[in-house]
Design a protein around this motif. Structure first.
Motif, PDB file in Angstrom:
ATOM      1  N   LYS A   1       0.814  -1.211   0.000  1.00 32.97           N
ATOM      2  CA  LYS A   1       0.000   0.000   0.000  1.00 32.97           C
ATOM      3  C   LYS A   1       0.852   1.268   0.000  1.00 32.97           C
ATOM      4  CE  LYS A   1      -2.015   1.437   3.767  1.00 32.97           C
ATOM      5  NZ  LYS A   1      -2.903   1.542   4.936  1.00 32.97           N
ATOM      6  N   ASN A   2       1.841   1.319   0.871  1.00 32.65           N
ATOM      7  CA  ASN A   2       2.672   2.521   0.969  1.00 32.65           C
ATOM      8  C   ASN A   2       3.515   2.720  -0.290  1.00 32.65           C
ATOM      9  OD1 ASN A   2       1.736   3.186   3.552  1.00 32.65           O
ATOM     10  ND2 ASN A   2       3.244   1.824   4.521  1.00 32.65           N
ATOM     11  N   ASP A   3       4.071   1.612  -0.818  1.00 40.62           N
ATOM     12  CA  ASP A   3       4.871   1.737  -2.044  1.00 40.62           C
ATOM     13  C   ASP A   3       4.017   2.224  -3.207  1.00 40.62           C
ATOM     14  OD1 ASP A   3       7.069   0.875  -0.687  1.00 40.62           O
ATOM     15  OD2 ASP A   3       6.941  -1.205  -1.373  1.00 40.62           O
ATOM     16  N   LEU A   4       2.769   1.709  -3.281  1.00 39.52           N
ATOM     17  CA  LEU A   4       1.875   2.118  -4.365  1.00 39.52           C
ATOM     18  C   LEU A   4       1.538   3.599  -4.245  1.00 39.52           C
ATOM     19  CD1 LEU A   4       0.226   1.259  -6.820  1.00 39.52           C
ATOM     20  CD2 LEU A   4      -1.649   0.647  -5.260  1.00 39.52           C
ATOM     21  N   ARG A   5       1.208   4.066  -3.019  1.00 38.86           N
ATOM     22  CA  ARG A   5       0.906   5.471  -2.798  1.00 38.86           C
ATOM     23  C   ARG A   5       2.091   6.346  -3.210  1.00 38.86           C
ATOM     24  NH1 ARG A   5       0.705   5.688   2.536  1.00 38.86           N
ATOM     25  NH2 ARG A   5      -1.553   5.562   2.844  1.00 38.86           N
ATOM     26  N   ASN A   6       3.294   5.939  -2.814  1.00 41.32           N
ATOM     27  CA  ASN A   6       4.493   6.746  -3.089  1.00 41.32           C
ATOM     28  C   ASN A   6       4.751   6.888  -4.587  1.00 41.32           C
ATOM     29  OD1 ASN A   6       4.817   6.956  -0.370  1.00 41.32           O
ATOM     30  ND2 ASN A   6       6.532   5.508  -0.229  1.00 41.32           N
ATOM     31  N   ILE A   7       4.652   5.765  -5.317  1.00 43.97           N
ATOM     32  CA  ILE A   7       5.017   5.811  -6.737  1.00 43.97           C
ATOM     33  C   ILE A   7       3.968   6.576  -7.552  1.00 43.97           C
ATOM     34  CG2 ILE A   7       3.919   3.660  -7.534  1.00 43.97           C
ATOM     35  CD1 ILE A   7       6.581   3.086  -9.005  1.00 43.97           C
ATOM     36  N   ILE A   8       2.691   6.470  -7.135  1.00 40.90           N
ATOM     37  CA  ILE A   8       1.646   7.243  -7.828  1.00 40.90           C
ATOM     38  C   ILE A   8       1.841   8.727  -7.568  1.00 40.90           C
ATOM     39  CG2 ILE A   8      -0.833   7.740  -7.900  1.00 40.90           C
ATOM     40  CD1 ILE A   8      -1.334   4.758  -7.412  1.00 40.90           C
ATOM     41  N   SER A   9       2.079   9.098  -6.298  1.00 41.18           N
ATOM     42  CA  SER A   9       2.260  10.505  -5.943  1.00 41.18           C
ATOM     43  C   SER A   9       3.459  11.100  -6.667  1.00 41.18           C
ATOM     44  CB  SER A   9       2.442  10.642  -4.429  1.00 41.18           C
ATOM     45  OG  SER A   9       1.303  10.180  -3.739  1.00 41.18           O
ATOM     46  N   LYS A  10       4.532  10.349  -6.741  1.00 34.07           N
ATOM     47  CA  LYS A  10       5.738  10.853  -7.405  1.00 34.07           C
ATOM     48  C   LYS A  10       5.472  11.154  -8.872  1.00 34.07           C
ATOM     49  CE  LYS A  10       9.118   8.136  -8.751  1.00 34.07           C
ATOM     50  NZ  LYS A  10      10.281   7.227  -8.789  1.00 34.07           N
ATOM     51  N   ASN A  11       4.767  10.271  -9.561  1.00 34.46           N
ATOM     52  CA  ASN A  11       4.529  10.459 -10.990  1.00 34.46           C
ATOM     53  C   ASN A  11       3.431  11.479 -11.289  1.00 34.46           C
ATOM     54  OD1 ASN A  11       6.190   8.442 -12.774  1.00 34.46           O
ATOM     55  ND2 ASN A  11       5.675   7.339 -10.896  1.00 34.46           N
TER      56      ASN A  11
END
Length: 733
Positions: free
Chosen positions: A720-730
């Motif tokens: 969950k946290n990795d998914l949130r981070n990568i979406i926010s970054k892009n």
């Protein structure tokens, strides 16, 4: 005959204990089969059975490569070079001495460095007649002797320097070396001492003969003859009588010269009759016409010399002896030529076998790597469902406590299986040399803090305290392969967590040196757990090794520390271990890293990014039904709406009809896979971020994904946290 002297001298030491210190060290690294082959090769070479000795030595090199023992590879090439030196194939001898030197230096083994340098000195001084380069290698060998303090190795290069200068008739240069050799020879054991002292006396005799001190020379020659006659060392007797005859001829003492030449010819005949010397002559792989012409020239000189003495009524004997020598030369030239063809064919066959074995080994390695990669991908896909659904259920607020415990156990089992798959794949990729370094700007403080934070649950379950200790002078952004560094730290911290209860675990970064553009740091992972027994310290870095397995308390696969060792070698570093049983364990490694300009480097904190997550539309292209459910629920939890399609073709159609803020694209789908779908989307849409979803190892597919226009890549099962981070970054980008 000097090459024959060298072999007799060498093997008298090998079998008398002259090299015993080095041999004790070497047997620690060699298997029984390699050691047996080495001993047989030595014996065969001592008996001048060159072909069989070469066969055994070739096997030594092959087996040593299989166990990656640089010391044994060096030994194999060294004895290969000795064989070629005896048959005067100096080109091959030089090649194998250089190979022996290379692997001895890799093993940091002073003993075989010294011997290889000494062997190269023999090749250049005796074989190529290059005195300058020969003495260079002898002196280099002596330098290593002095630095390593292996006193028993000093006699070899010292004696060879003296012998070289005597052969070159540079008597004043030779004399100091012969005197020093006399002192060193006294320290040898009996057999080695006898051989060495007689060789030194022989050389001193030639020295005094060169200085016209014939009485001293004759006295030394007589001492050598008296010592070796009972031992029947025919080669020494032959050379000594020849030297005597030349000395008497020099001062005009024809009677003594004639007597000595008769004895020389007598022992030369015996030497030619001995079977082992015949084998040496037969095995001469490169007996050239030049060598044959030199023998004919030598025979002619002897014939002329004997003709002078024949004027004193010895004509018949001299002619007979000359004919015998001439016929012997012709005979051995013919046999040498035949042997050259036979030995060349044998060596060619062996080289072809080695090449076939190497090709087959490389093929099997690639097949194994591909098999593991395929299997791991197929295992990851169902695990994505297990771990993902379990994670979603644990997010529910009204879940019963007994069910929560069962779900935690299920998630732990899924995570454990996923970790096992990842580690097996990592080992496979390292072994097949497909793992590559990818350096990126990295904040080590944040990286270390996040890694340690990820172990809080395990730490609390064992009542451990996690401590982060970083020097405040550490620069903010450094160039490093953050993924591989994270793998190293995760394995080391995980190892400490396994073997520590009610204790402390420290993660430290120390600065060893700091310059304008470069820094050398030391990472330390320390615990006060059970520690590692002394006899297990080397064992723990082997694959599938586990300290404590015998007590049925071990966890994990035993791959973690092996991965650490291999990854650090890729990063030009190495792992160090300091542990005492019952008092804890400390691992450390050093890295030299480039300092990156921190201007413009902004750390992304997706929790506080201020992105309006609602009403952001995300397209998910995923064919697996379970994965669709998990991904949709994860996106709901972190605040994004999504539309799901089952293949790349449908994804292409949706992007053409509607606007999306971001696309999550699975790589493996029917009809049209994620790679082809992305290529077609980029033909008309260059701006919408596309993130690849894959169960494969990231390093396998990342380069291709980036090259076709994807913006990022994330591994399944999704966190969950990795998914949130990568979406926010892009989305911010």
């Amino acid at each position: 005959m000097r090459a024959l002297h060298i072999i007799l001298f060498l093997f008298s030491f090998l079998f008398s204990g002259f090299f015993i210190n080095g041999q004790e060290q070497l047997t620690k690294h060699a298997t029984d089969s390699i050691e047996e082959l080495v001993q047989k090769s030595r014996k065969l070479l001592a008996d001048f059975n060159i072909k069989e000795s070469l066969d055994h030595t070739t096997k030594v090199i092959k087996y040593a490569h299989e166990i990656n023992s640089n010391v044994d590879i060096s030994r194999g090439h060294y004895f290969m070079a000795c064989n070629y030196e005896v048959i005067q194939d100096f080109s091959n001898s030089e090649f194998h001495y250089n190979e022996a030197l290379k692997y001895a230096e890799l093993a940091k083994d002073s003993l075989w460095i010294i011997r290889s340098l000494n062997g190269l000195g023999n090749v250049y001084s005796e074989g190529y007649k290059n005195l300058e380069k020969g003495t260079f290698y002898y002196n280099k060998s002596l330098e290593i002797v002095e630095k390593s303090n292996i006193k028993t190795e000093k006699l070899g290069p010292i004696l060879n320097l003296g012998w070289t200068y005597i052969d070159e008739e540079k008597y004043d240069l030779a004399y100091p070396y012969l005197l020093e050799a006399q002192k060193l020879a006294q320290e040898l054991e009996e057999i080695g001492r006898i051989v060495a002292i007689n060789d030194i006396k022989y050389l001193l005799g030639r020295y005094y003969a060169g200085k016209n001190e014939i009485e001293k020379a004759n006295q030394l020659f007589n001492e050598v003859i008296k010592a070796v006659e009972s031992l029947e060392i025919i080669s020494v007797l032959t050379d000594t009588y020849k030297a005597k005859s030349e000395a008497f001829q020099k001062v005009g003492n024809t009677d003594s010269a004639f007597y000595s030449i008769k004895k020389y010819l007598f022992y030369r005949d015996k030497l030619l009759d001995e079977e082992k010397i015949k084998q040496v002559e037969i095995a001469k792989a490169n007996f050239s016409l030049d060598d044959f012409q030199r023998q004919l020239d030598a025979t002619k000189k002897e014939k002329e010399y004997l003709a002078k003495i024949a004027r004193s009524n010895m004509v018949i004997n001299i002619i007979s002896i000359s004919l015998v020598l001439l016929l012997a030369g012709i005979f051995f030239f013919y046999r040498g030529y035949q042997s050259k063809k036979k030995l060349s064919a044998v060596l060619k066959e062996k080289n072809e076998e080695l090449q076939e074995a190497k090709t087959e080994a490389e093929k099997l390695t690639n097949i194994k790597s591909q098999f593991i990669s395929t299997v791991s991908h197929e295992l990851r896909t169902p695990l994505y469902g297990v771990v993902g659904i379990t994670t979603l259920l644990l997010e529910e607020q009204d879940i019963q406590e007994k069910h929560k415990k069962l779900l935690n156990s299920l998630k732990f089992s899924g995570d454990y299986l996923l970790d096992l798959i990842n580690k097996v794949l990592k080992i496979s990729k390292i072994e097949s040399n497909t793992e590559k370094l990818t350096k990126t700007p990295t904040n080590l403080i944040e990286l270390s803090r996040n890694l340690l934070h990820s172990f809080e649950y395990q730490a609390k379950s064992k009542s451990n305290e996690l401590i982060l200790d970083i020097q405040k002078e550490l620069p903010g952004v450094l160039s490093v392969d953050s993924l591989k560094l994270s793998e190293v730290l995760i394995n080391l911290i995980g190892n400490s967590t396994k073997f520590t209860e009610n204790g402390k675990i420290w993660l430290r970064i120390k600065i060893l040196s700091l310059e304008k553009d470069e820094i050398t740091i030391r990472y330390e992972v320390e615990d006060n757990g059970v520690g590692i027994p002394e006899d297990k310290k080397e064992f723990v870095f082997e694959k599938f090794s586990q300290v404590g397995r015998e007590f049925n308390k071990s966890e994990g696969t035993g791959l973690g520390l092996s991965i650490v060792k291999n990854l650090l070698e890729m990063m030009d570093s190495e792992i160090h271990l300091d542990s005492k049983e019952g008092r804890g364990t400390k691992f450390h490694f050093d890295l030299t890293l480039e300092i990156i300009d921190e201007k413009g480097e902004n750390e992304l904190n997706p929790e506080n990014s201020g992105i309006n997550q609602k009403f952001r539309r995300i397209l998910v292209a995923e064919d697996n039904k379970i994965n669709q459910i998990v991904t949709k629920n994860l996106l709901d939890l972190i605040g994004y709406e999504c539309t799901i399609v089952e293949n790349g073709f449908n994804a292409l159609q949706m992007v053409q009809k509607e606007d999306f803020d971001l696309i999550l694209m699975d790589l493996n789908m029917p009809y049209l896979n994620g790679v082809e779908a992305t290529k077609r989307i980029r033909e008309f849409d260059q701006t919408t971020p596309i993130i690849a979803l894959t169960a494969s190892e990231l390093s396998e597919v990342k380069e291709e994904c980036m090259s076709i226009g994807m913006n990022d890549i994330i591994n399944k099962p999704l966190d969950k946290n990795d998914l949130r981070n990568i979406i926010s970054k892009n989305l911010l980008g």
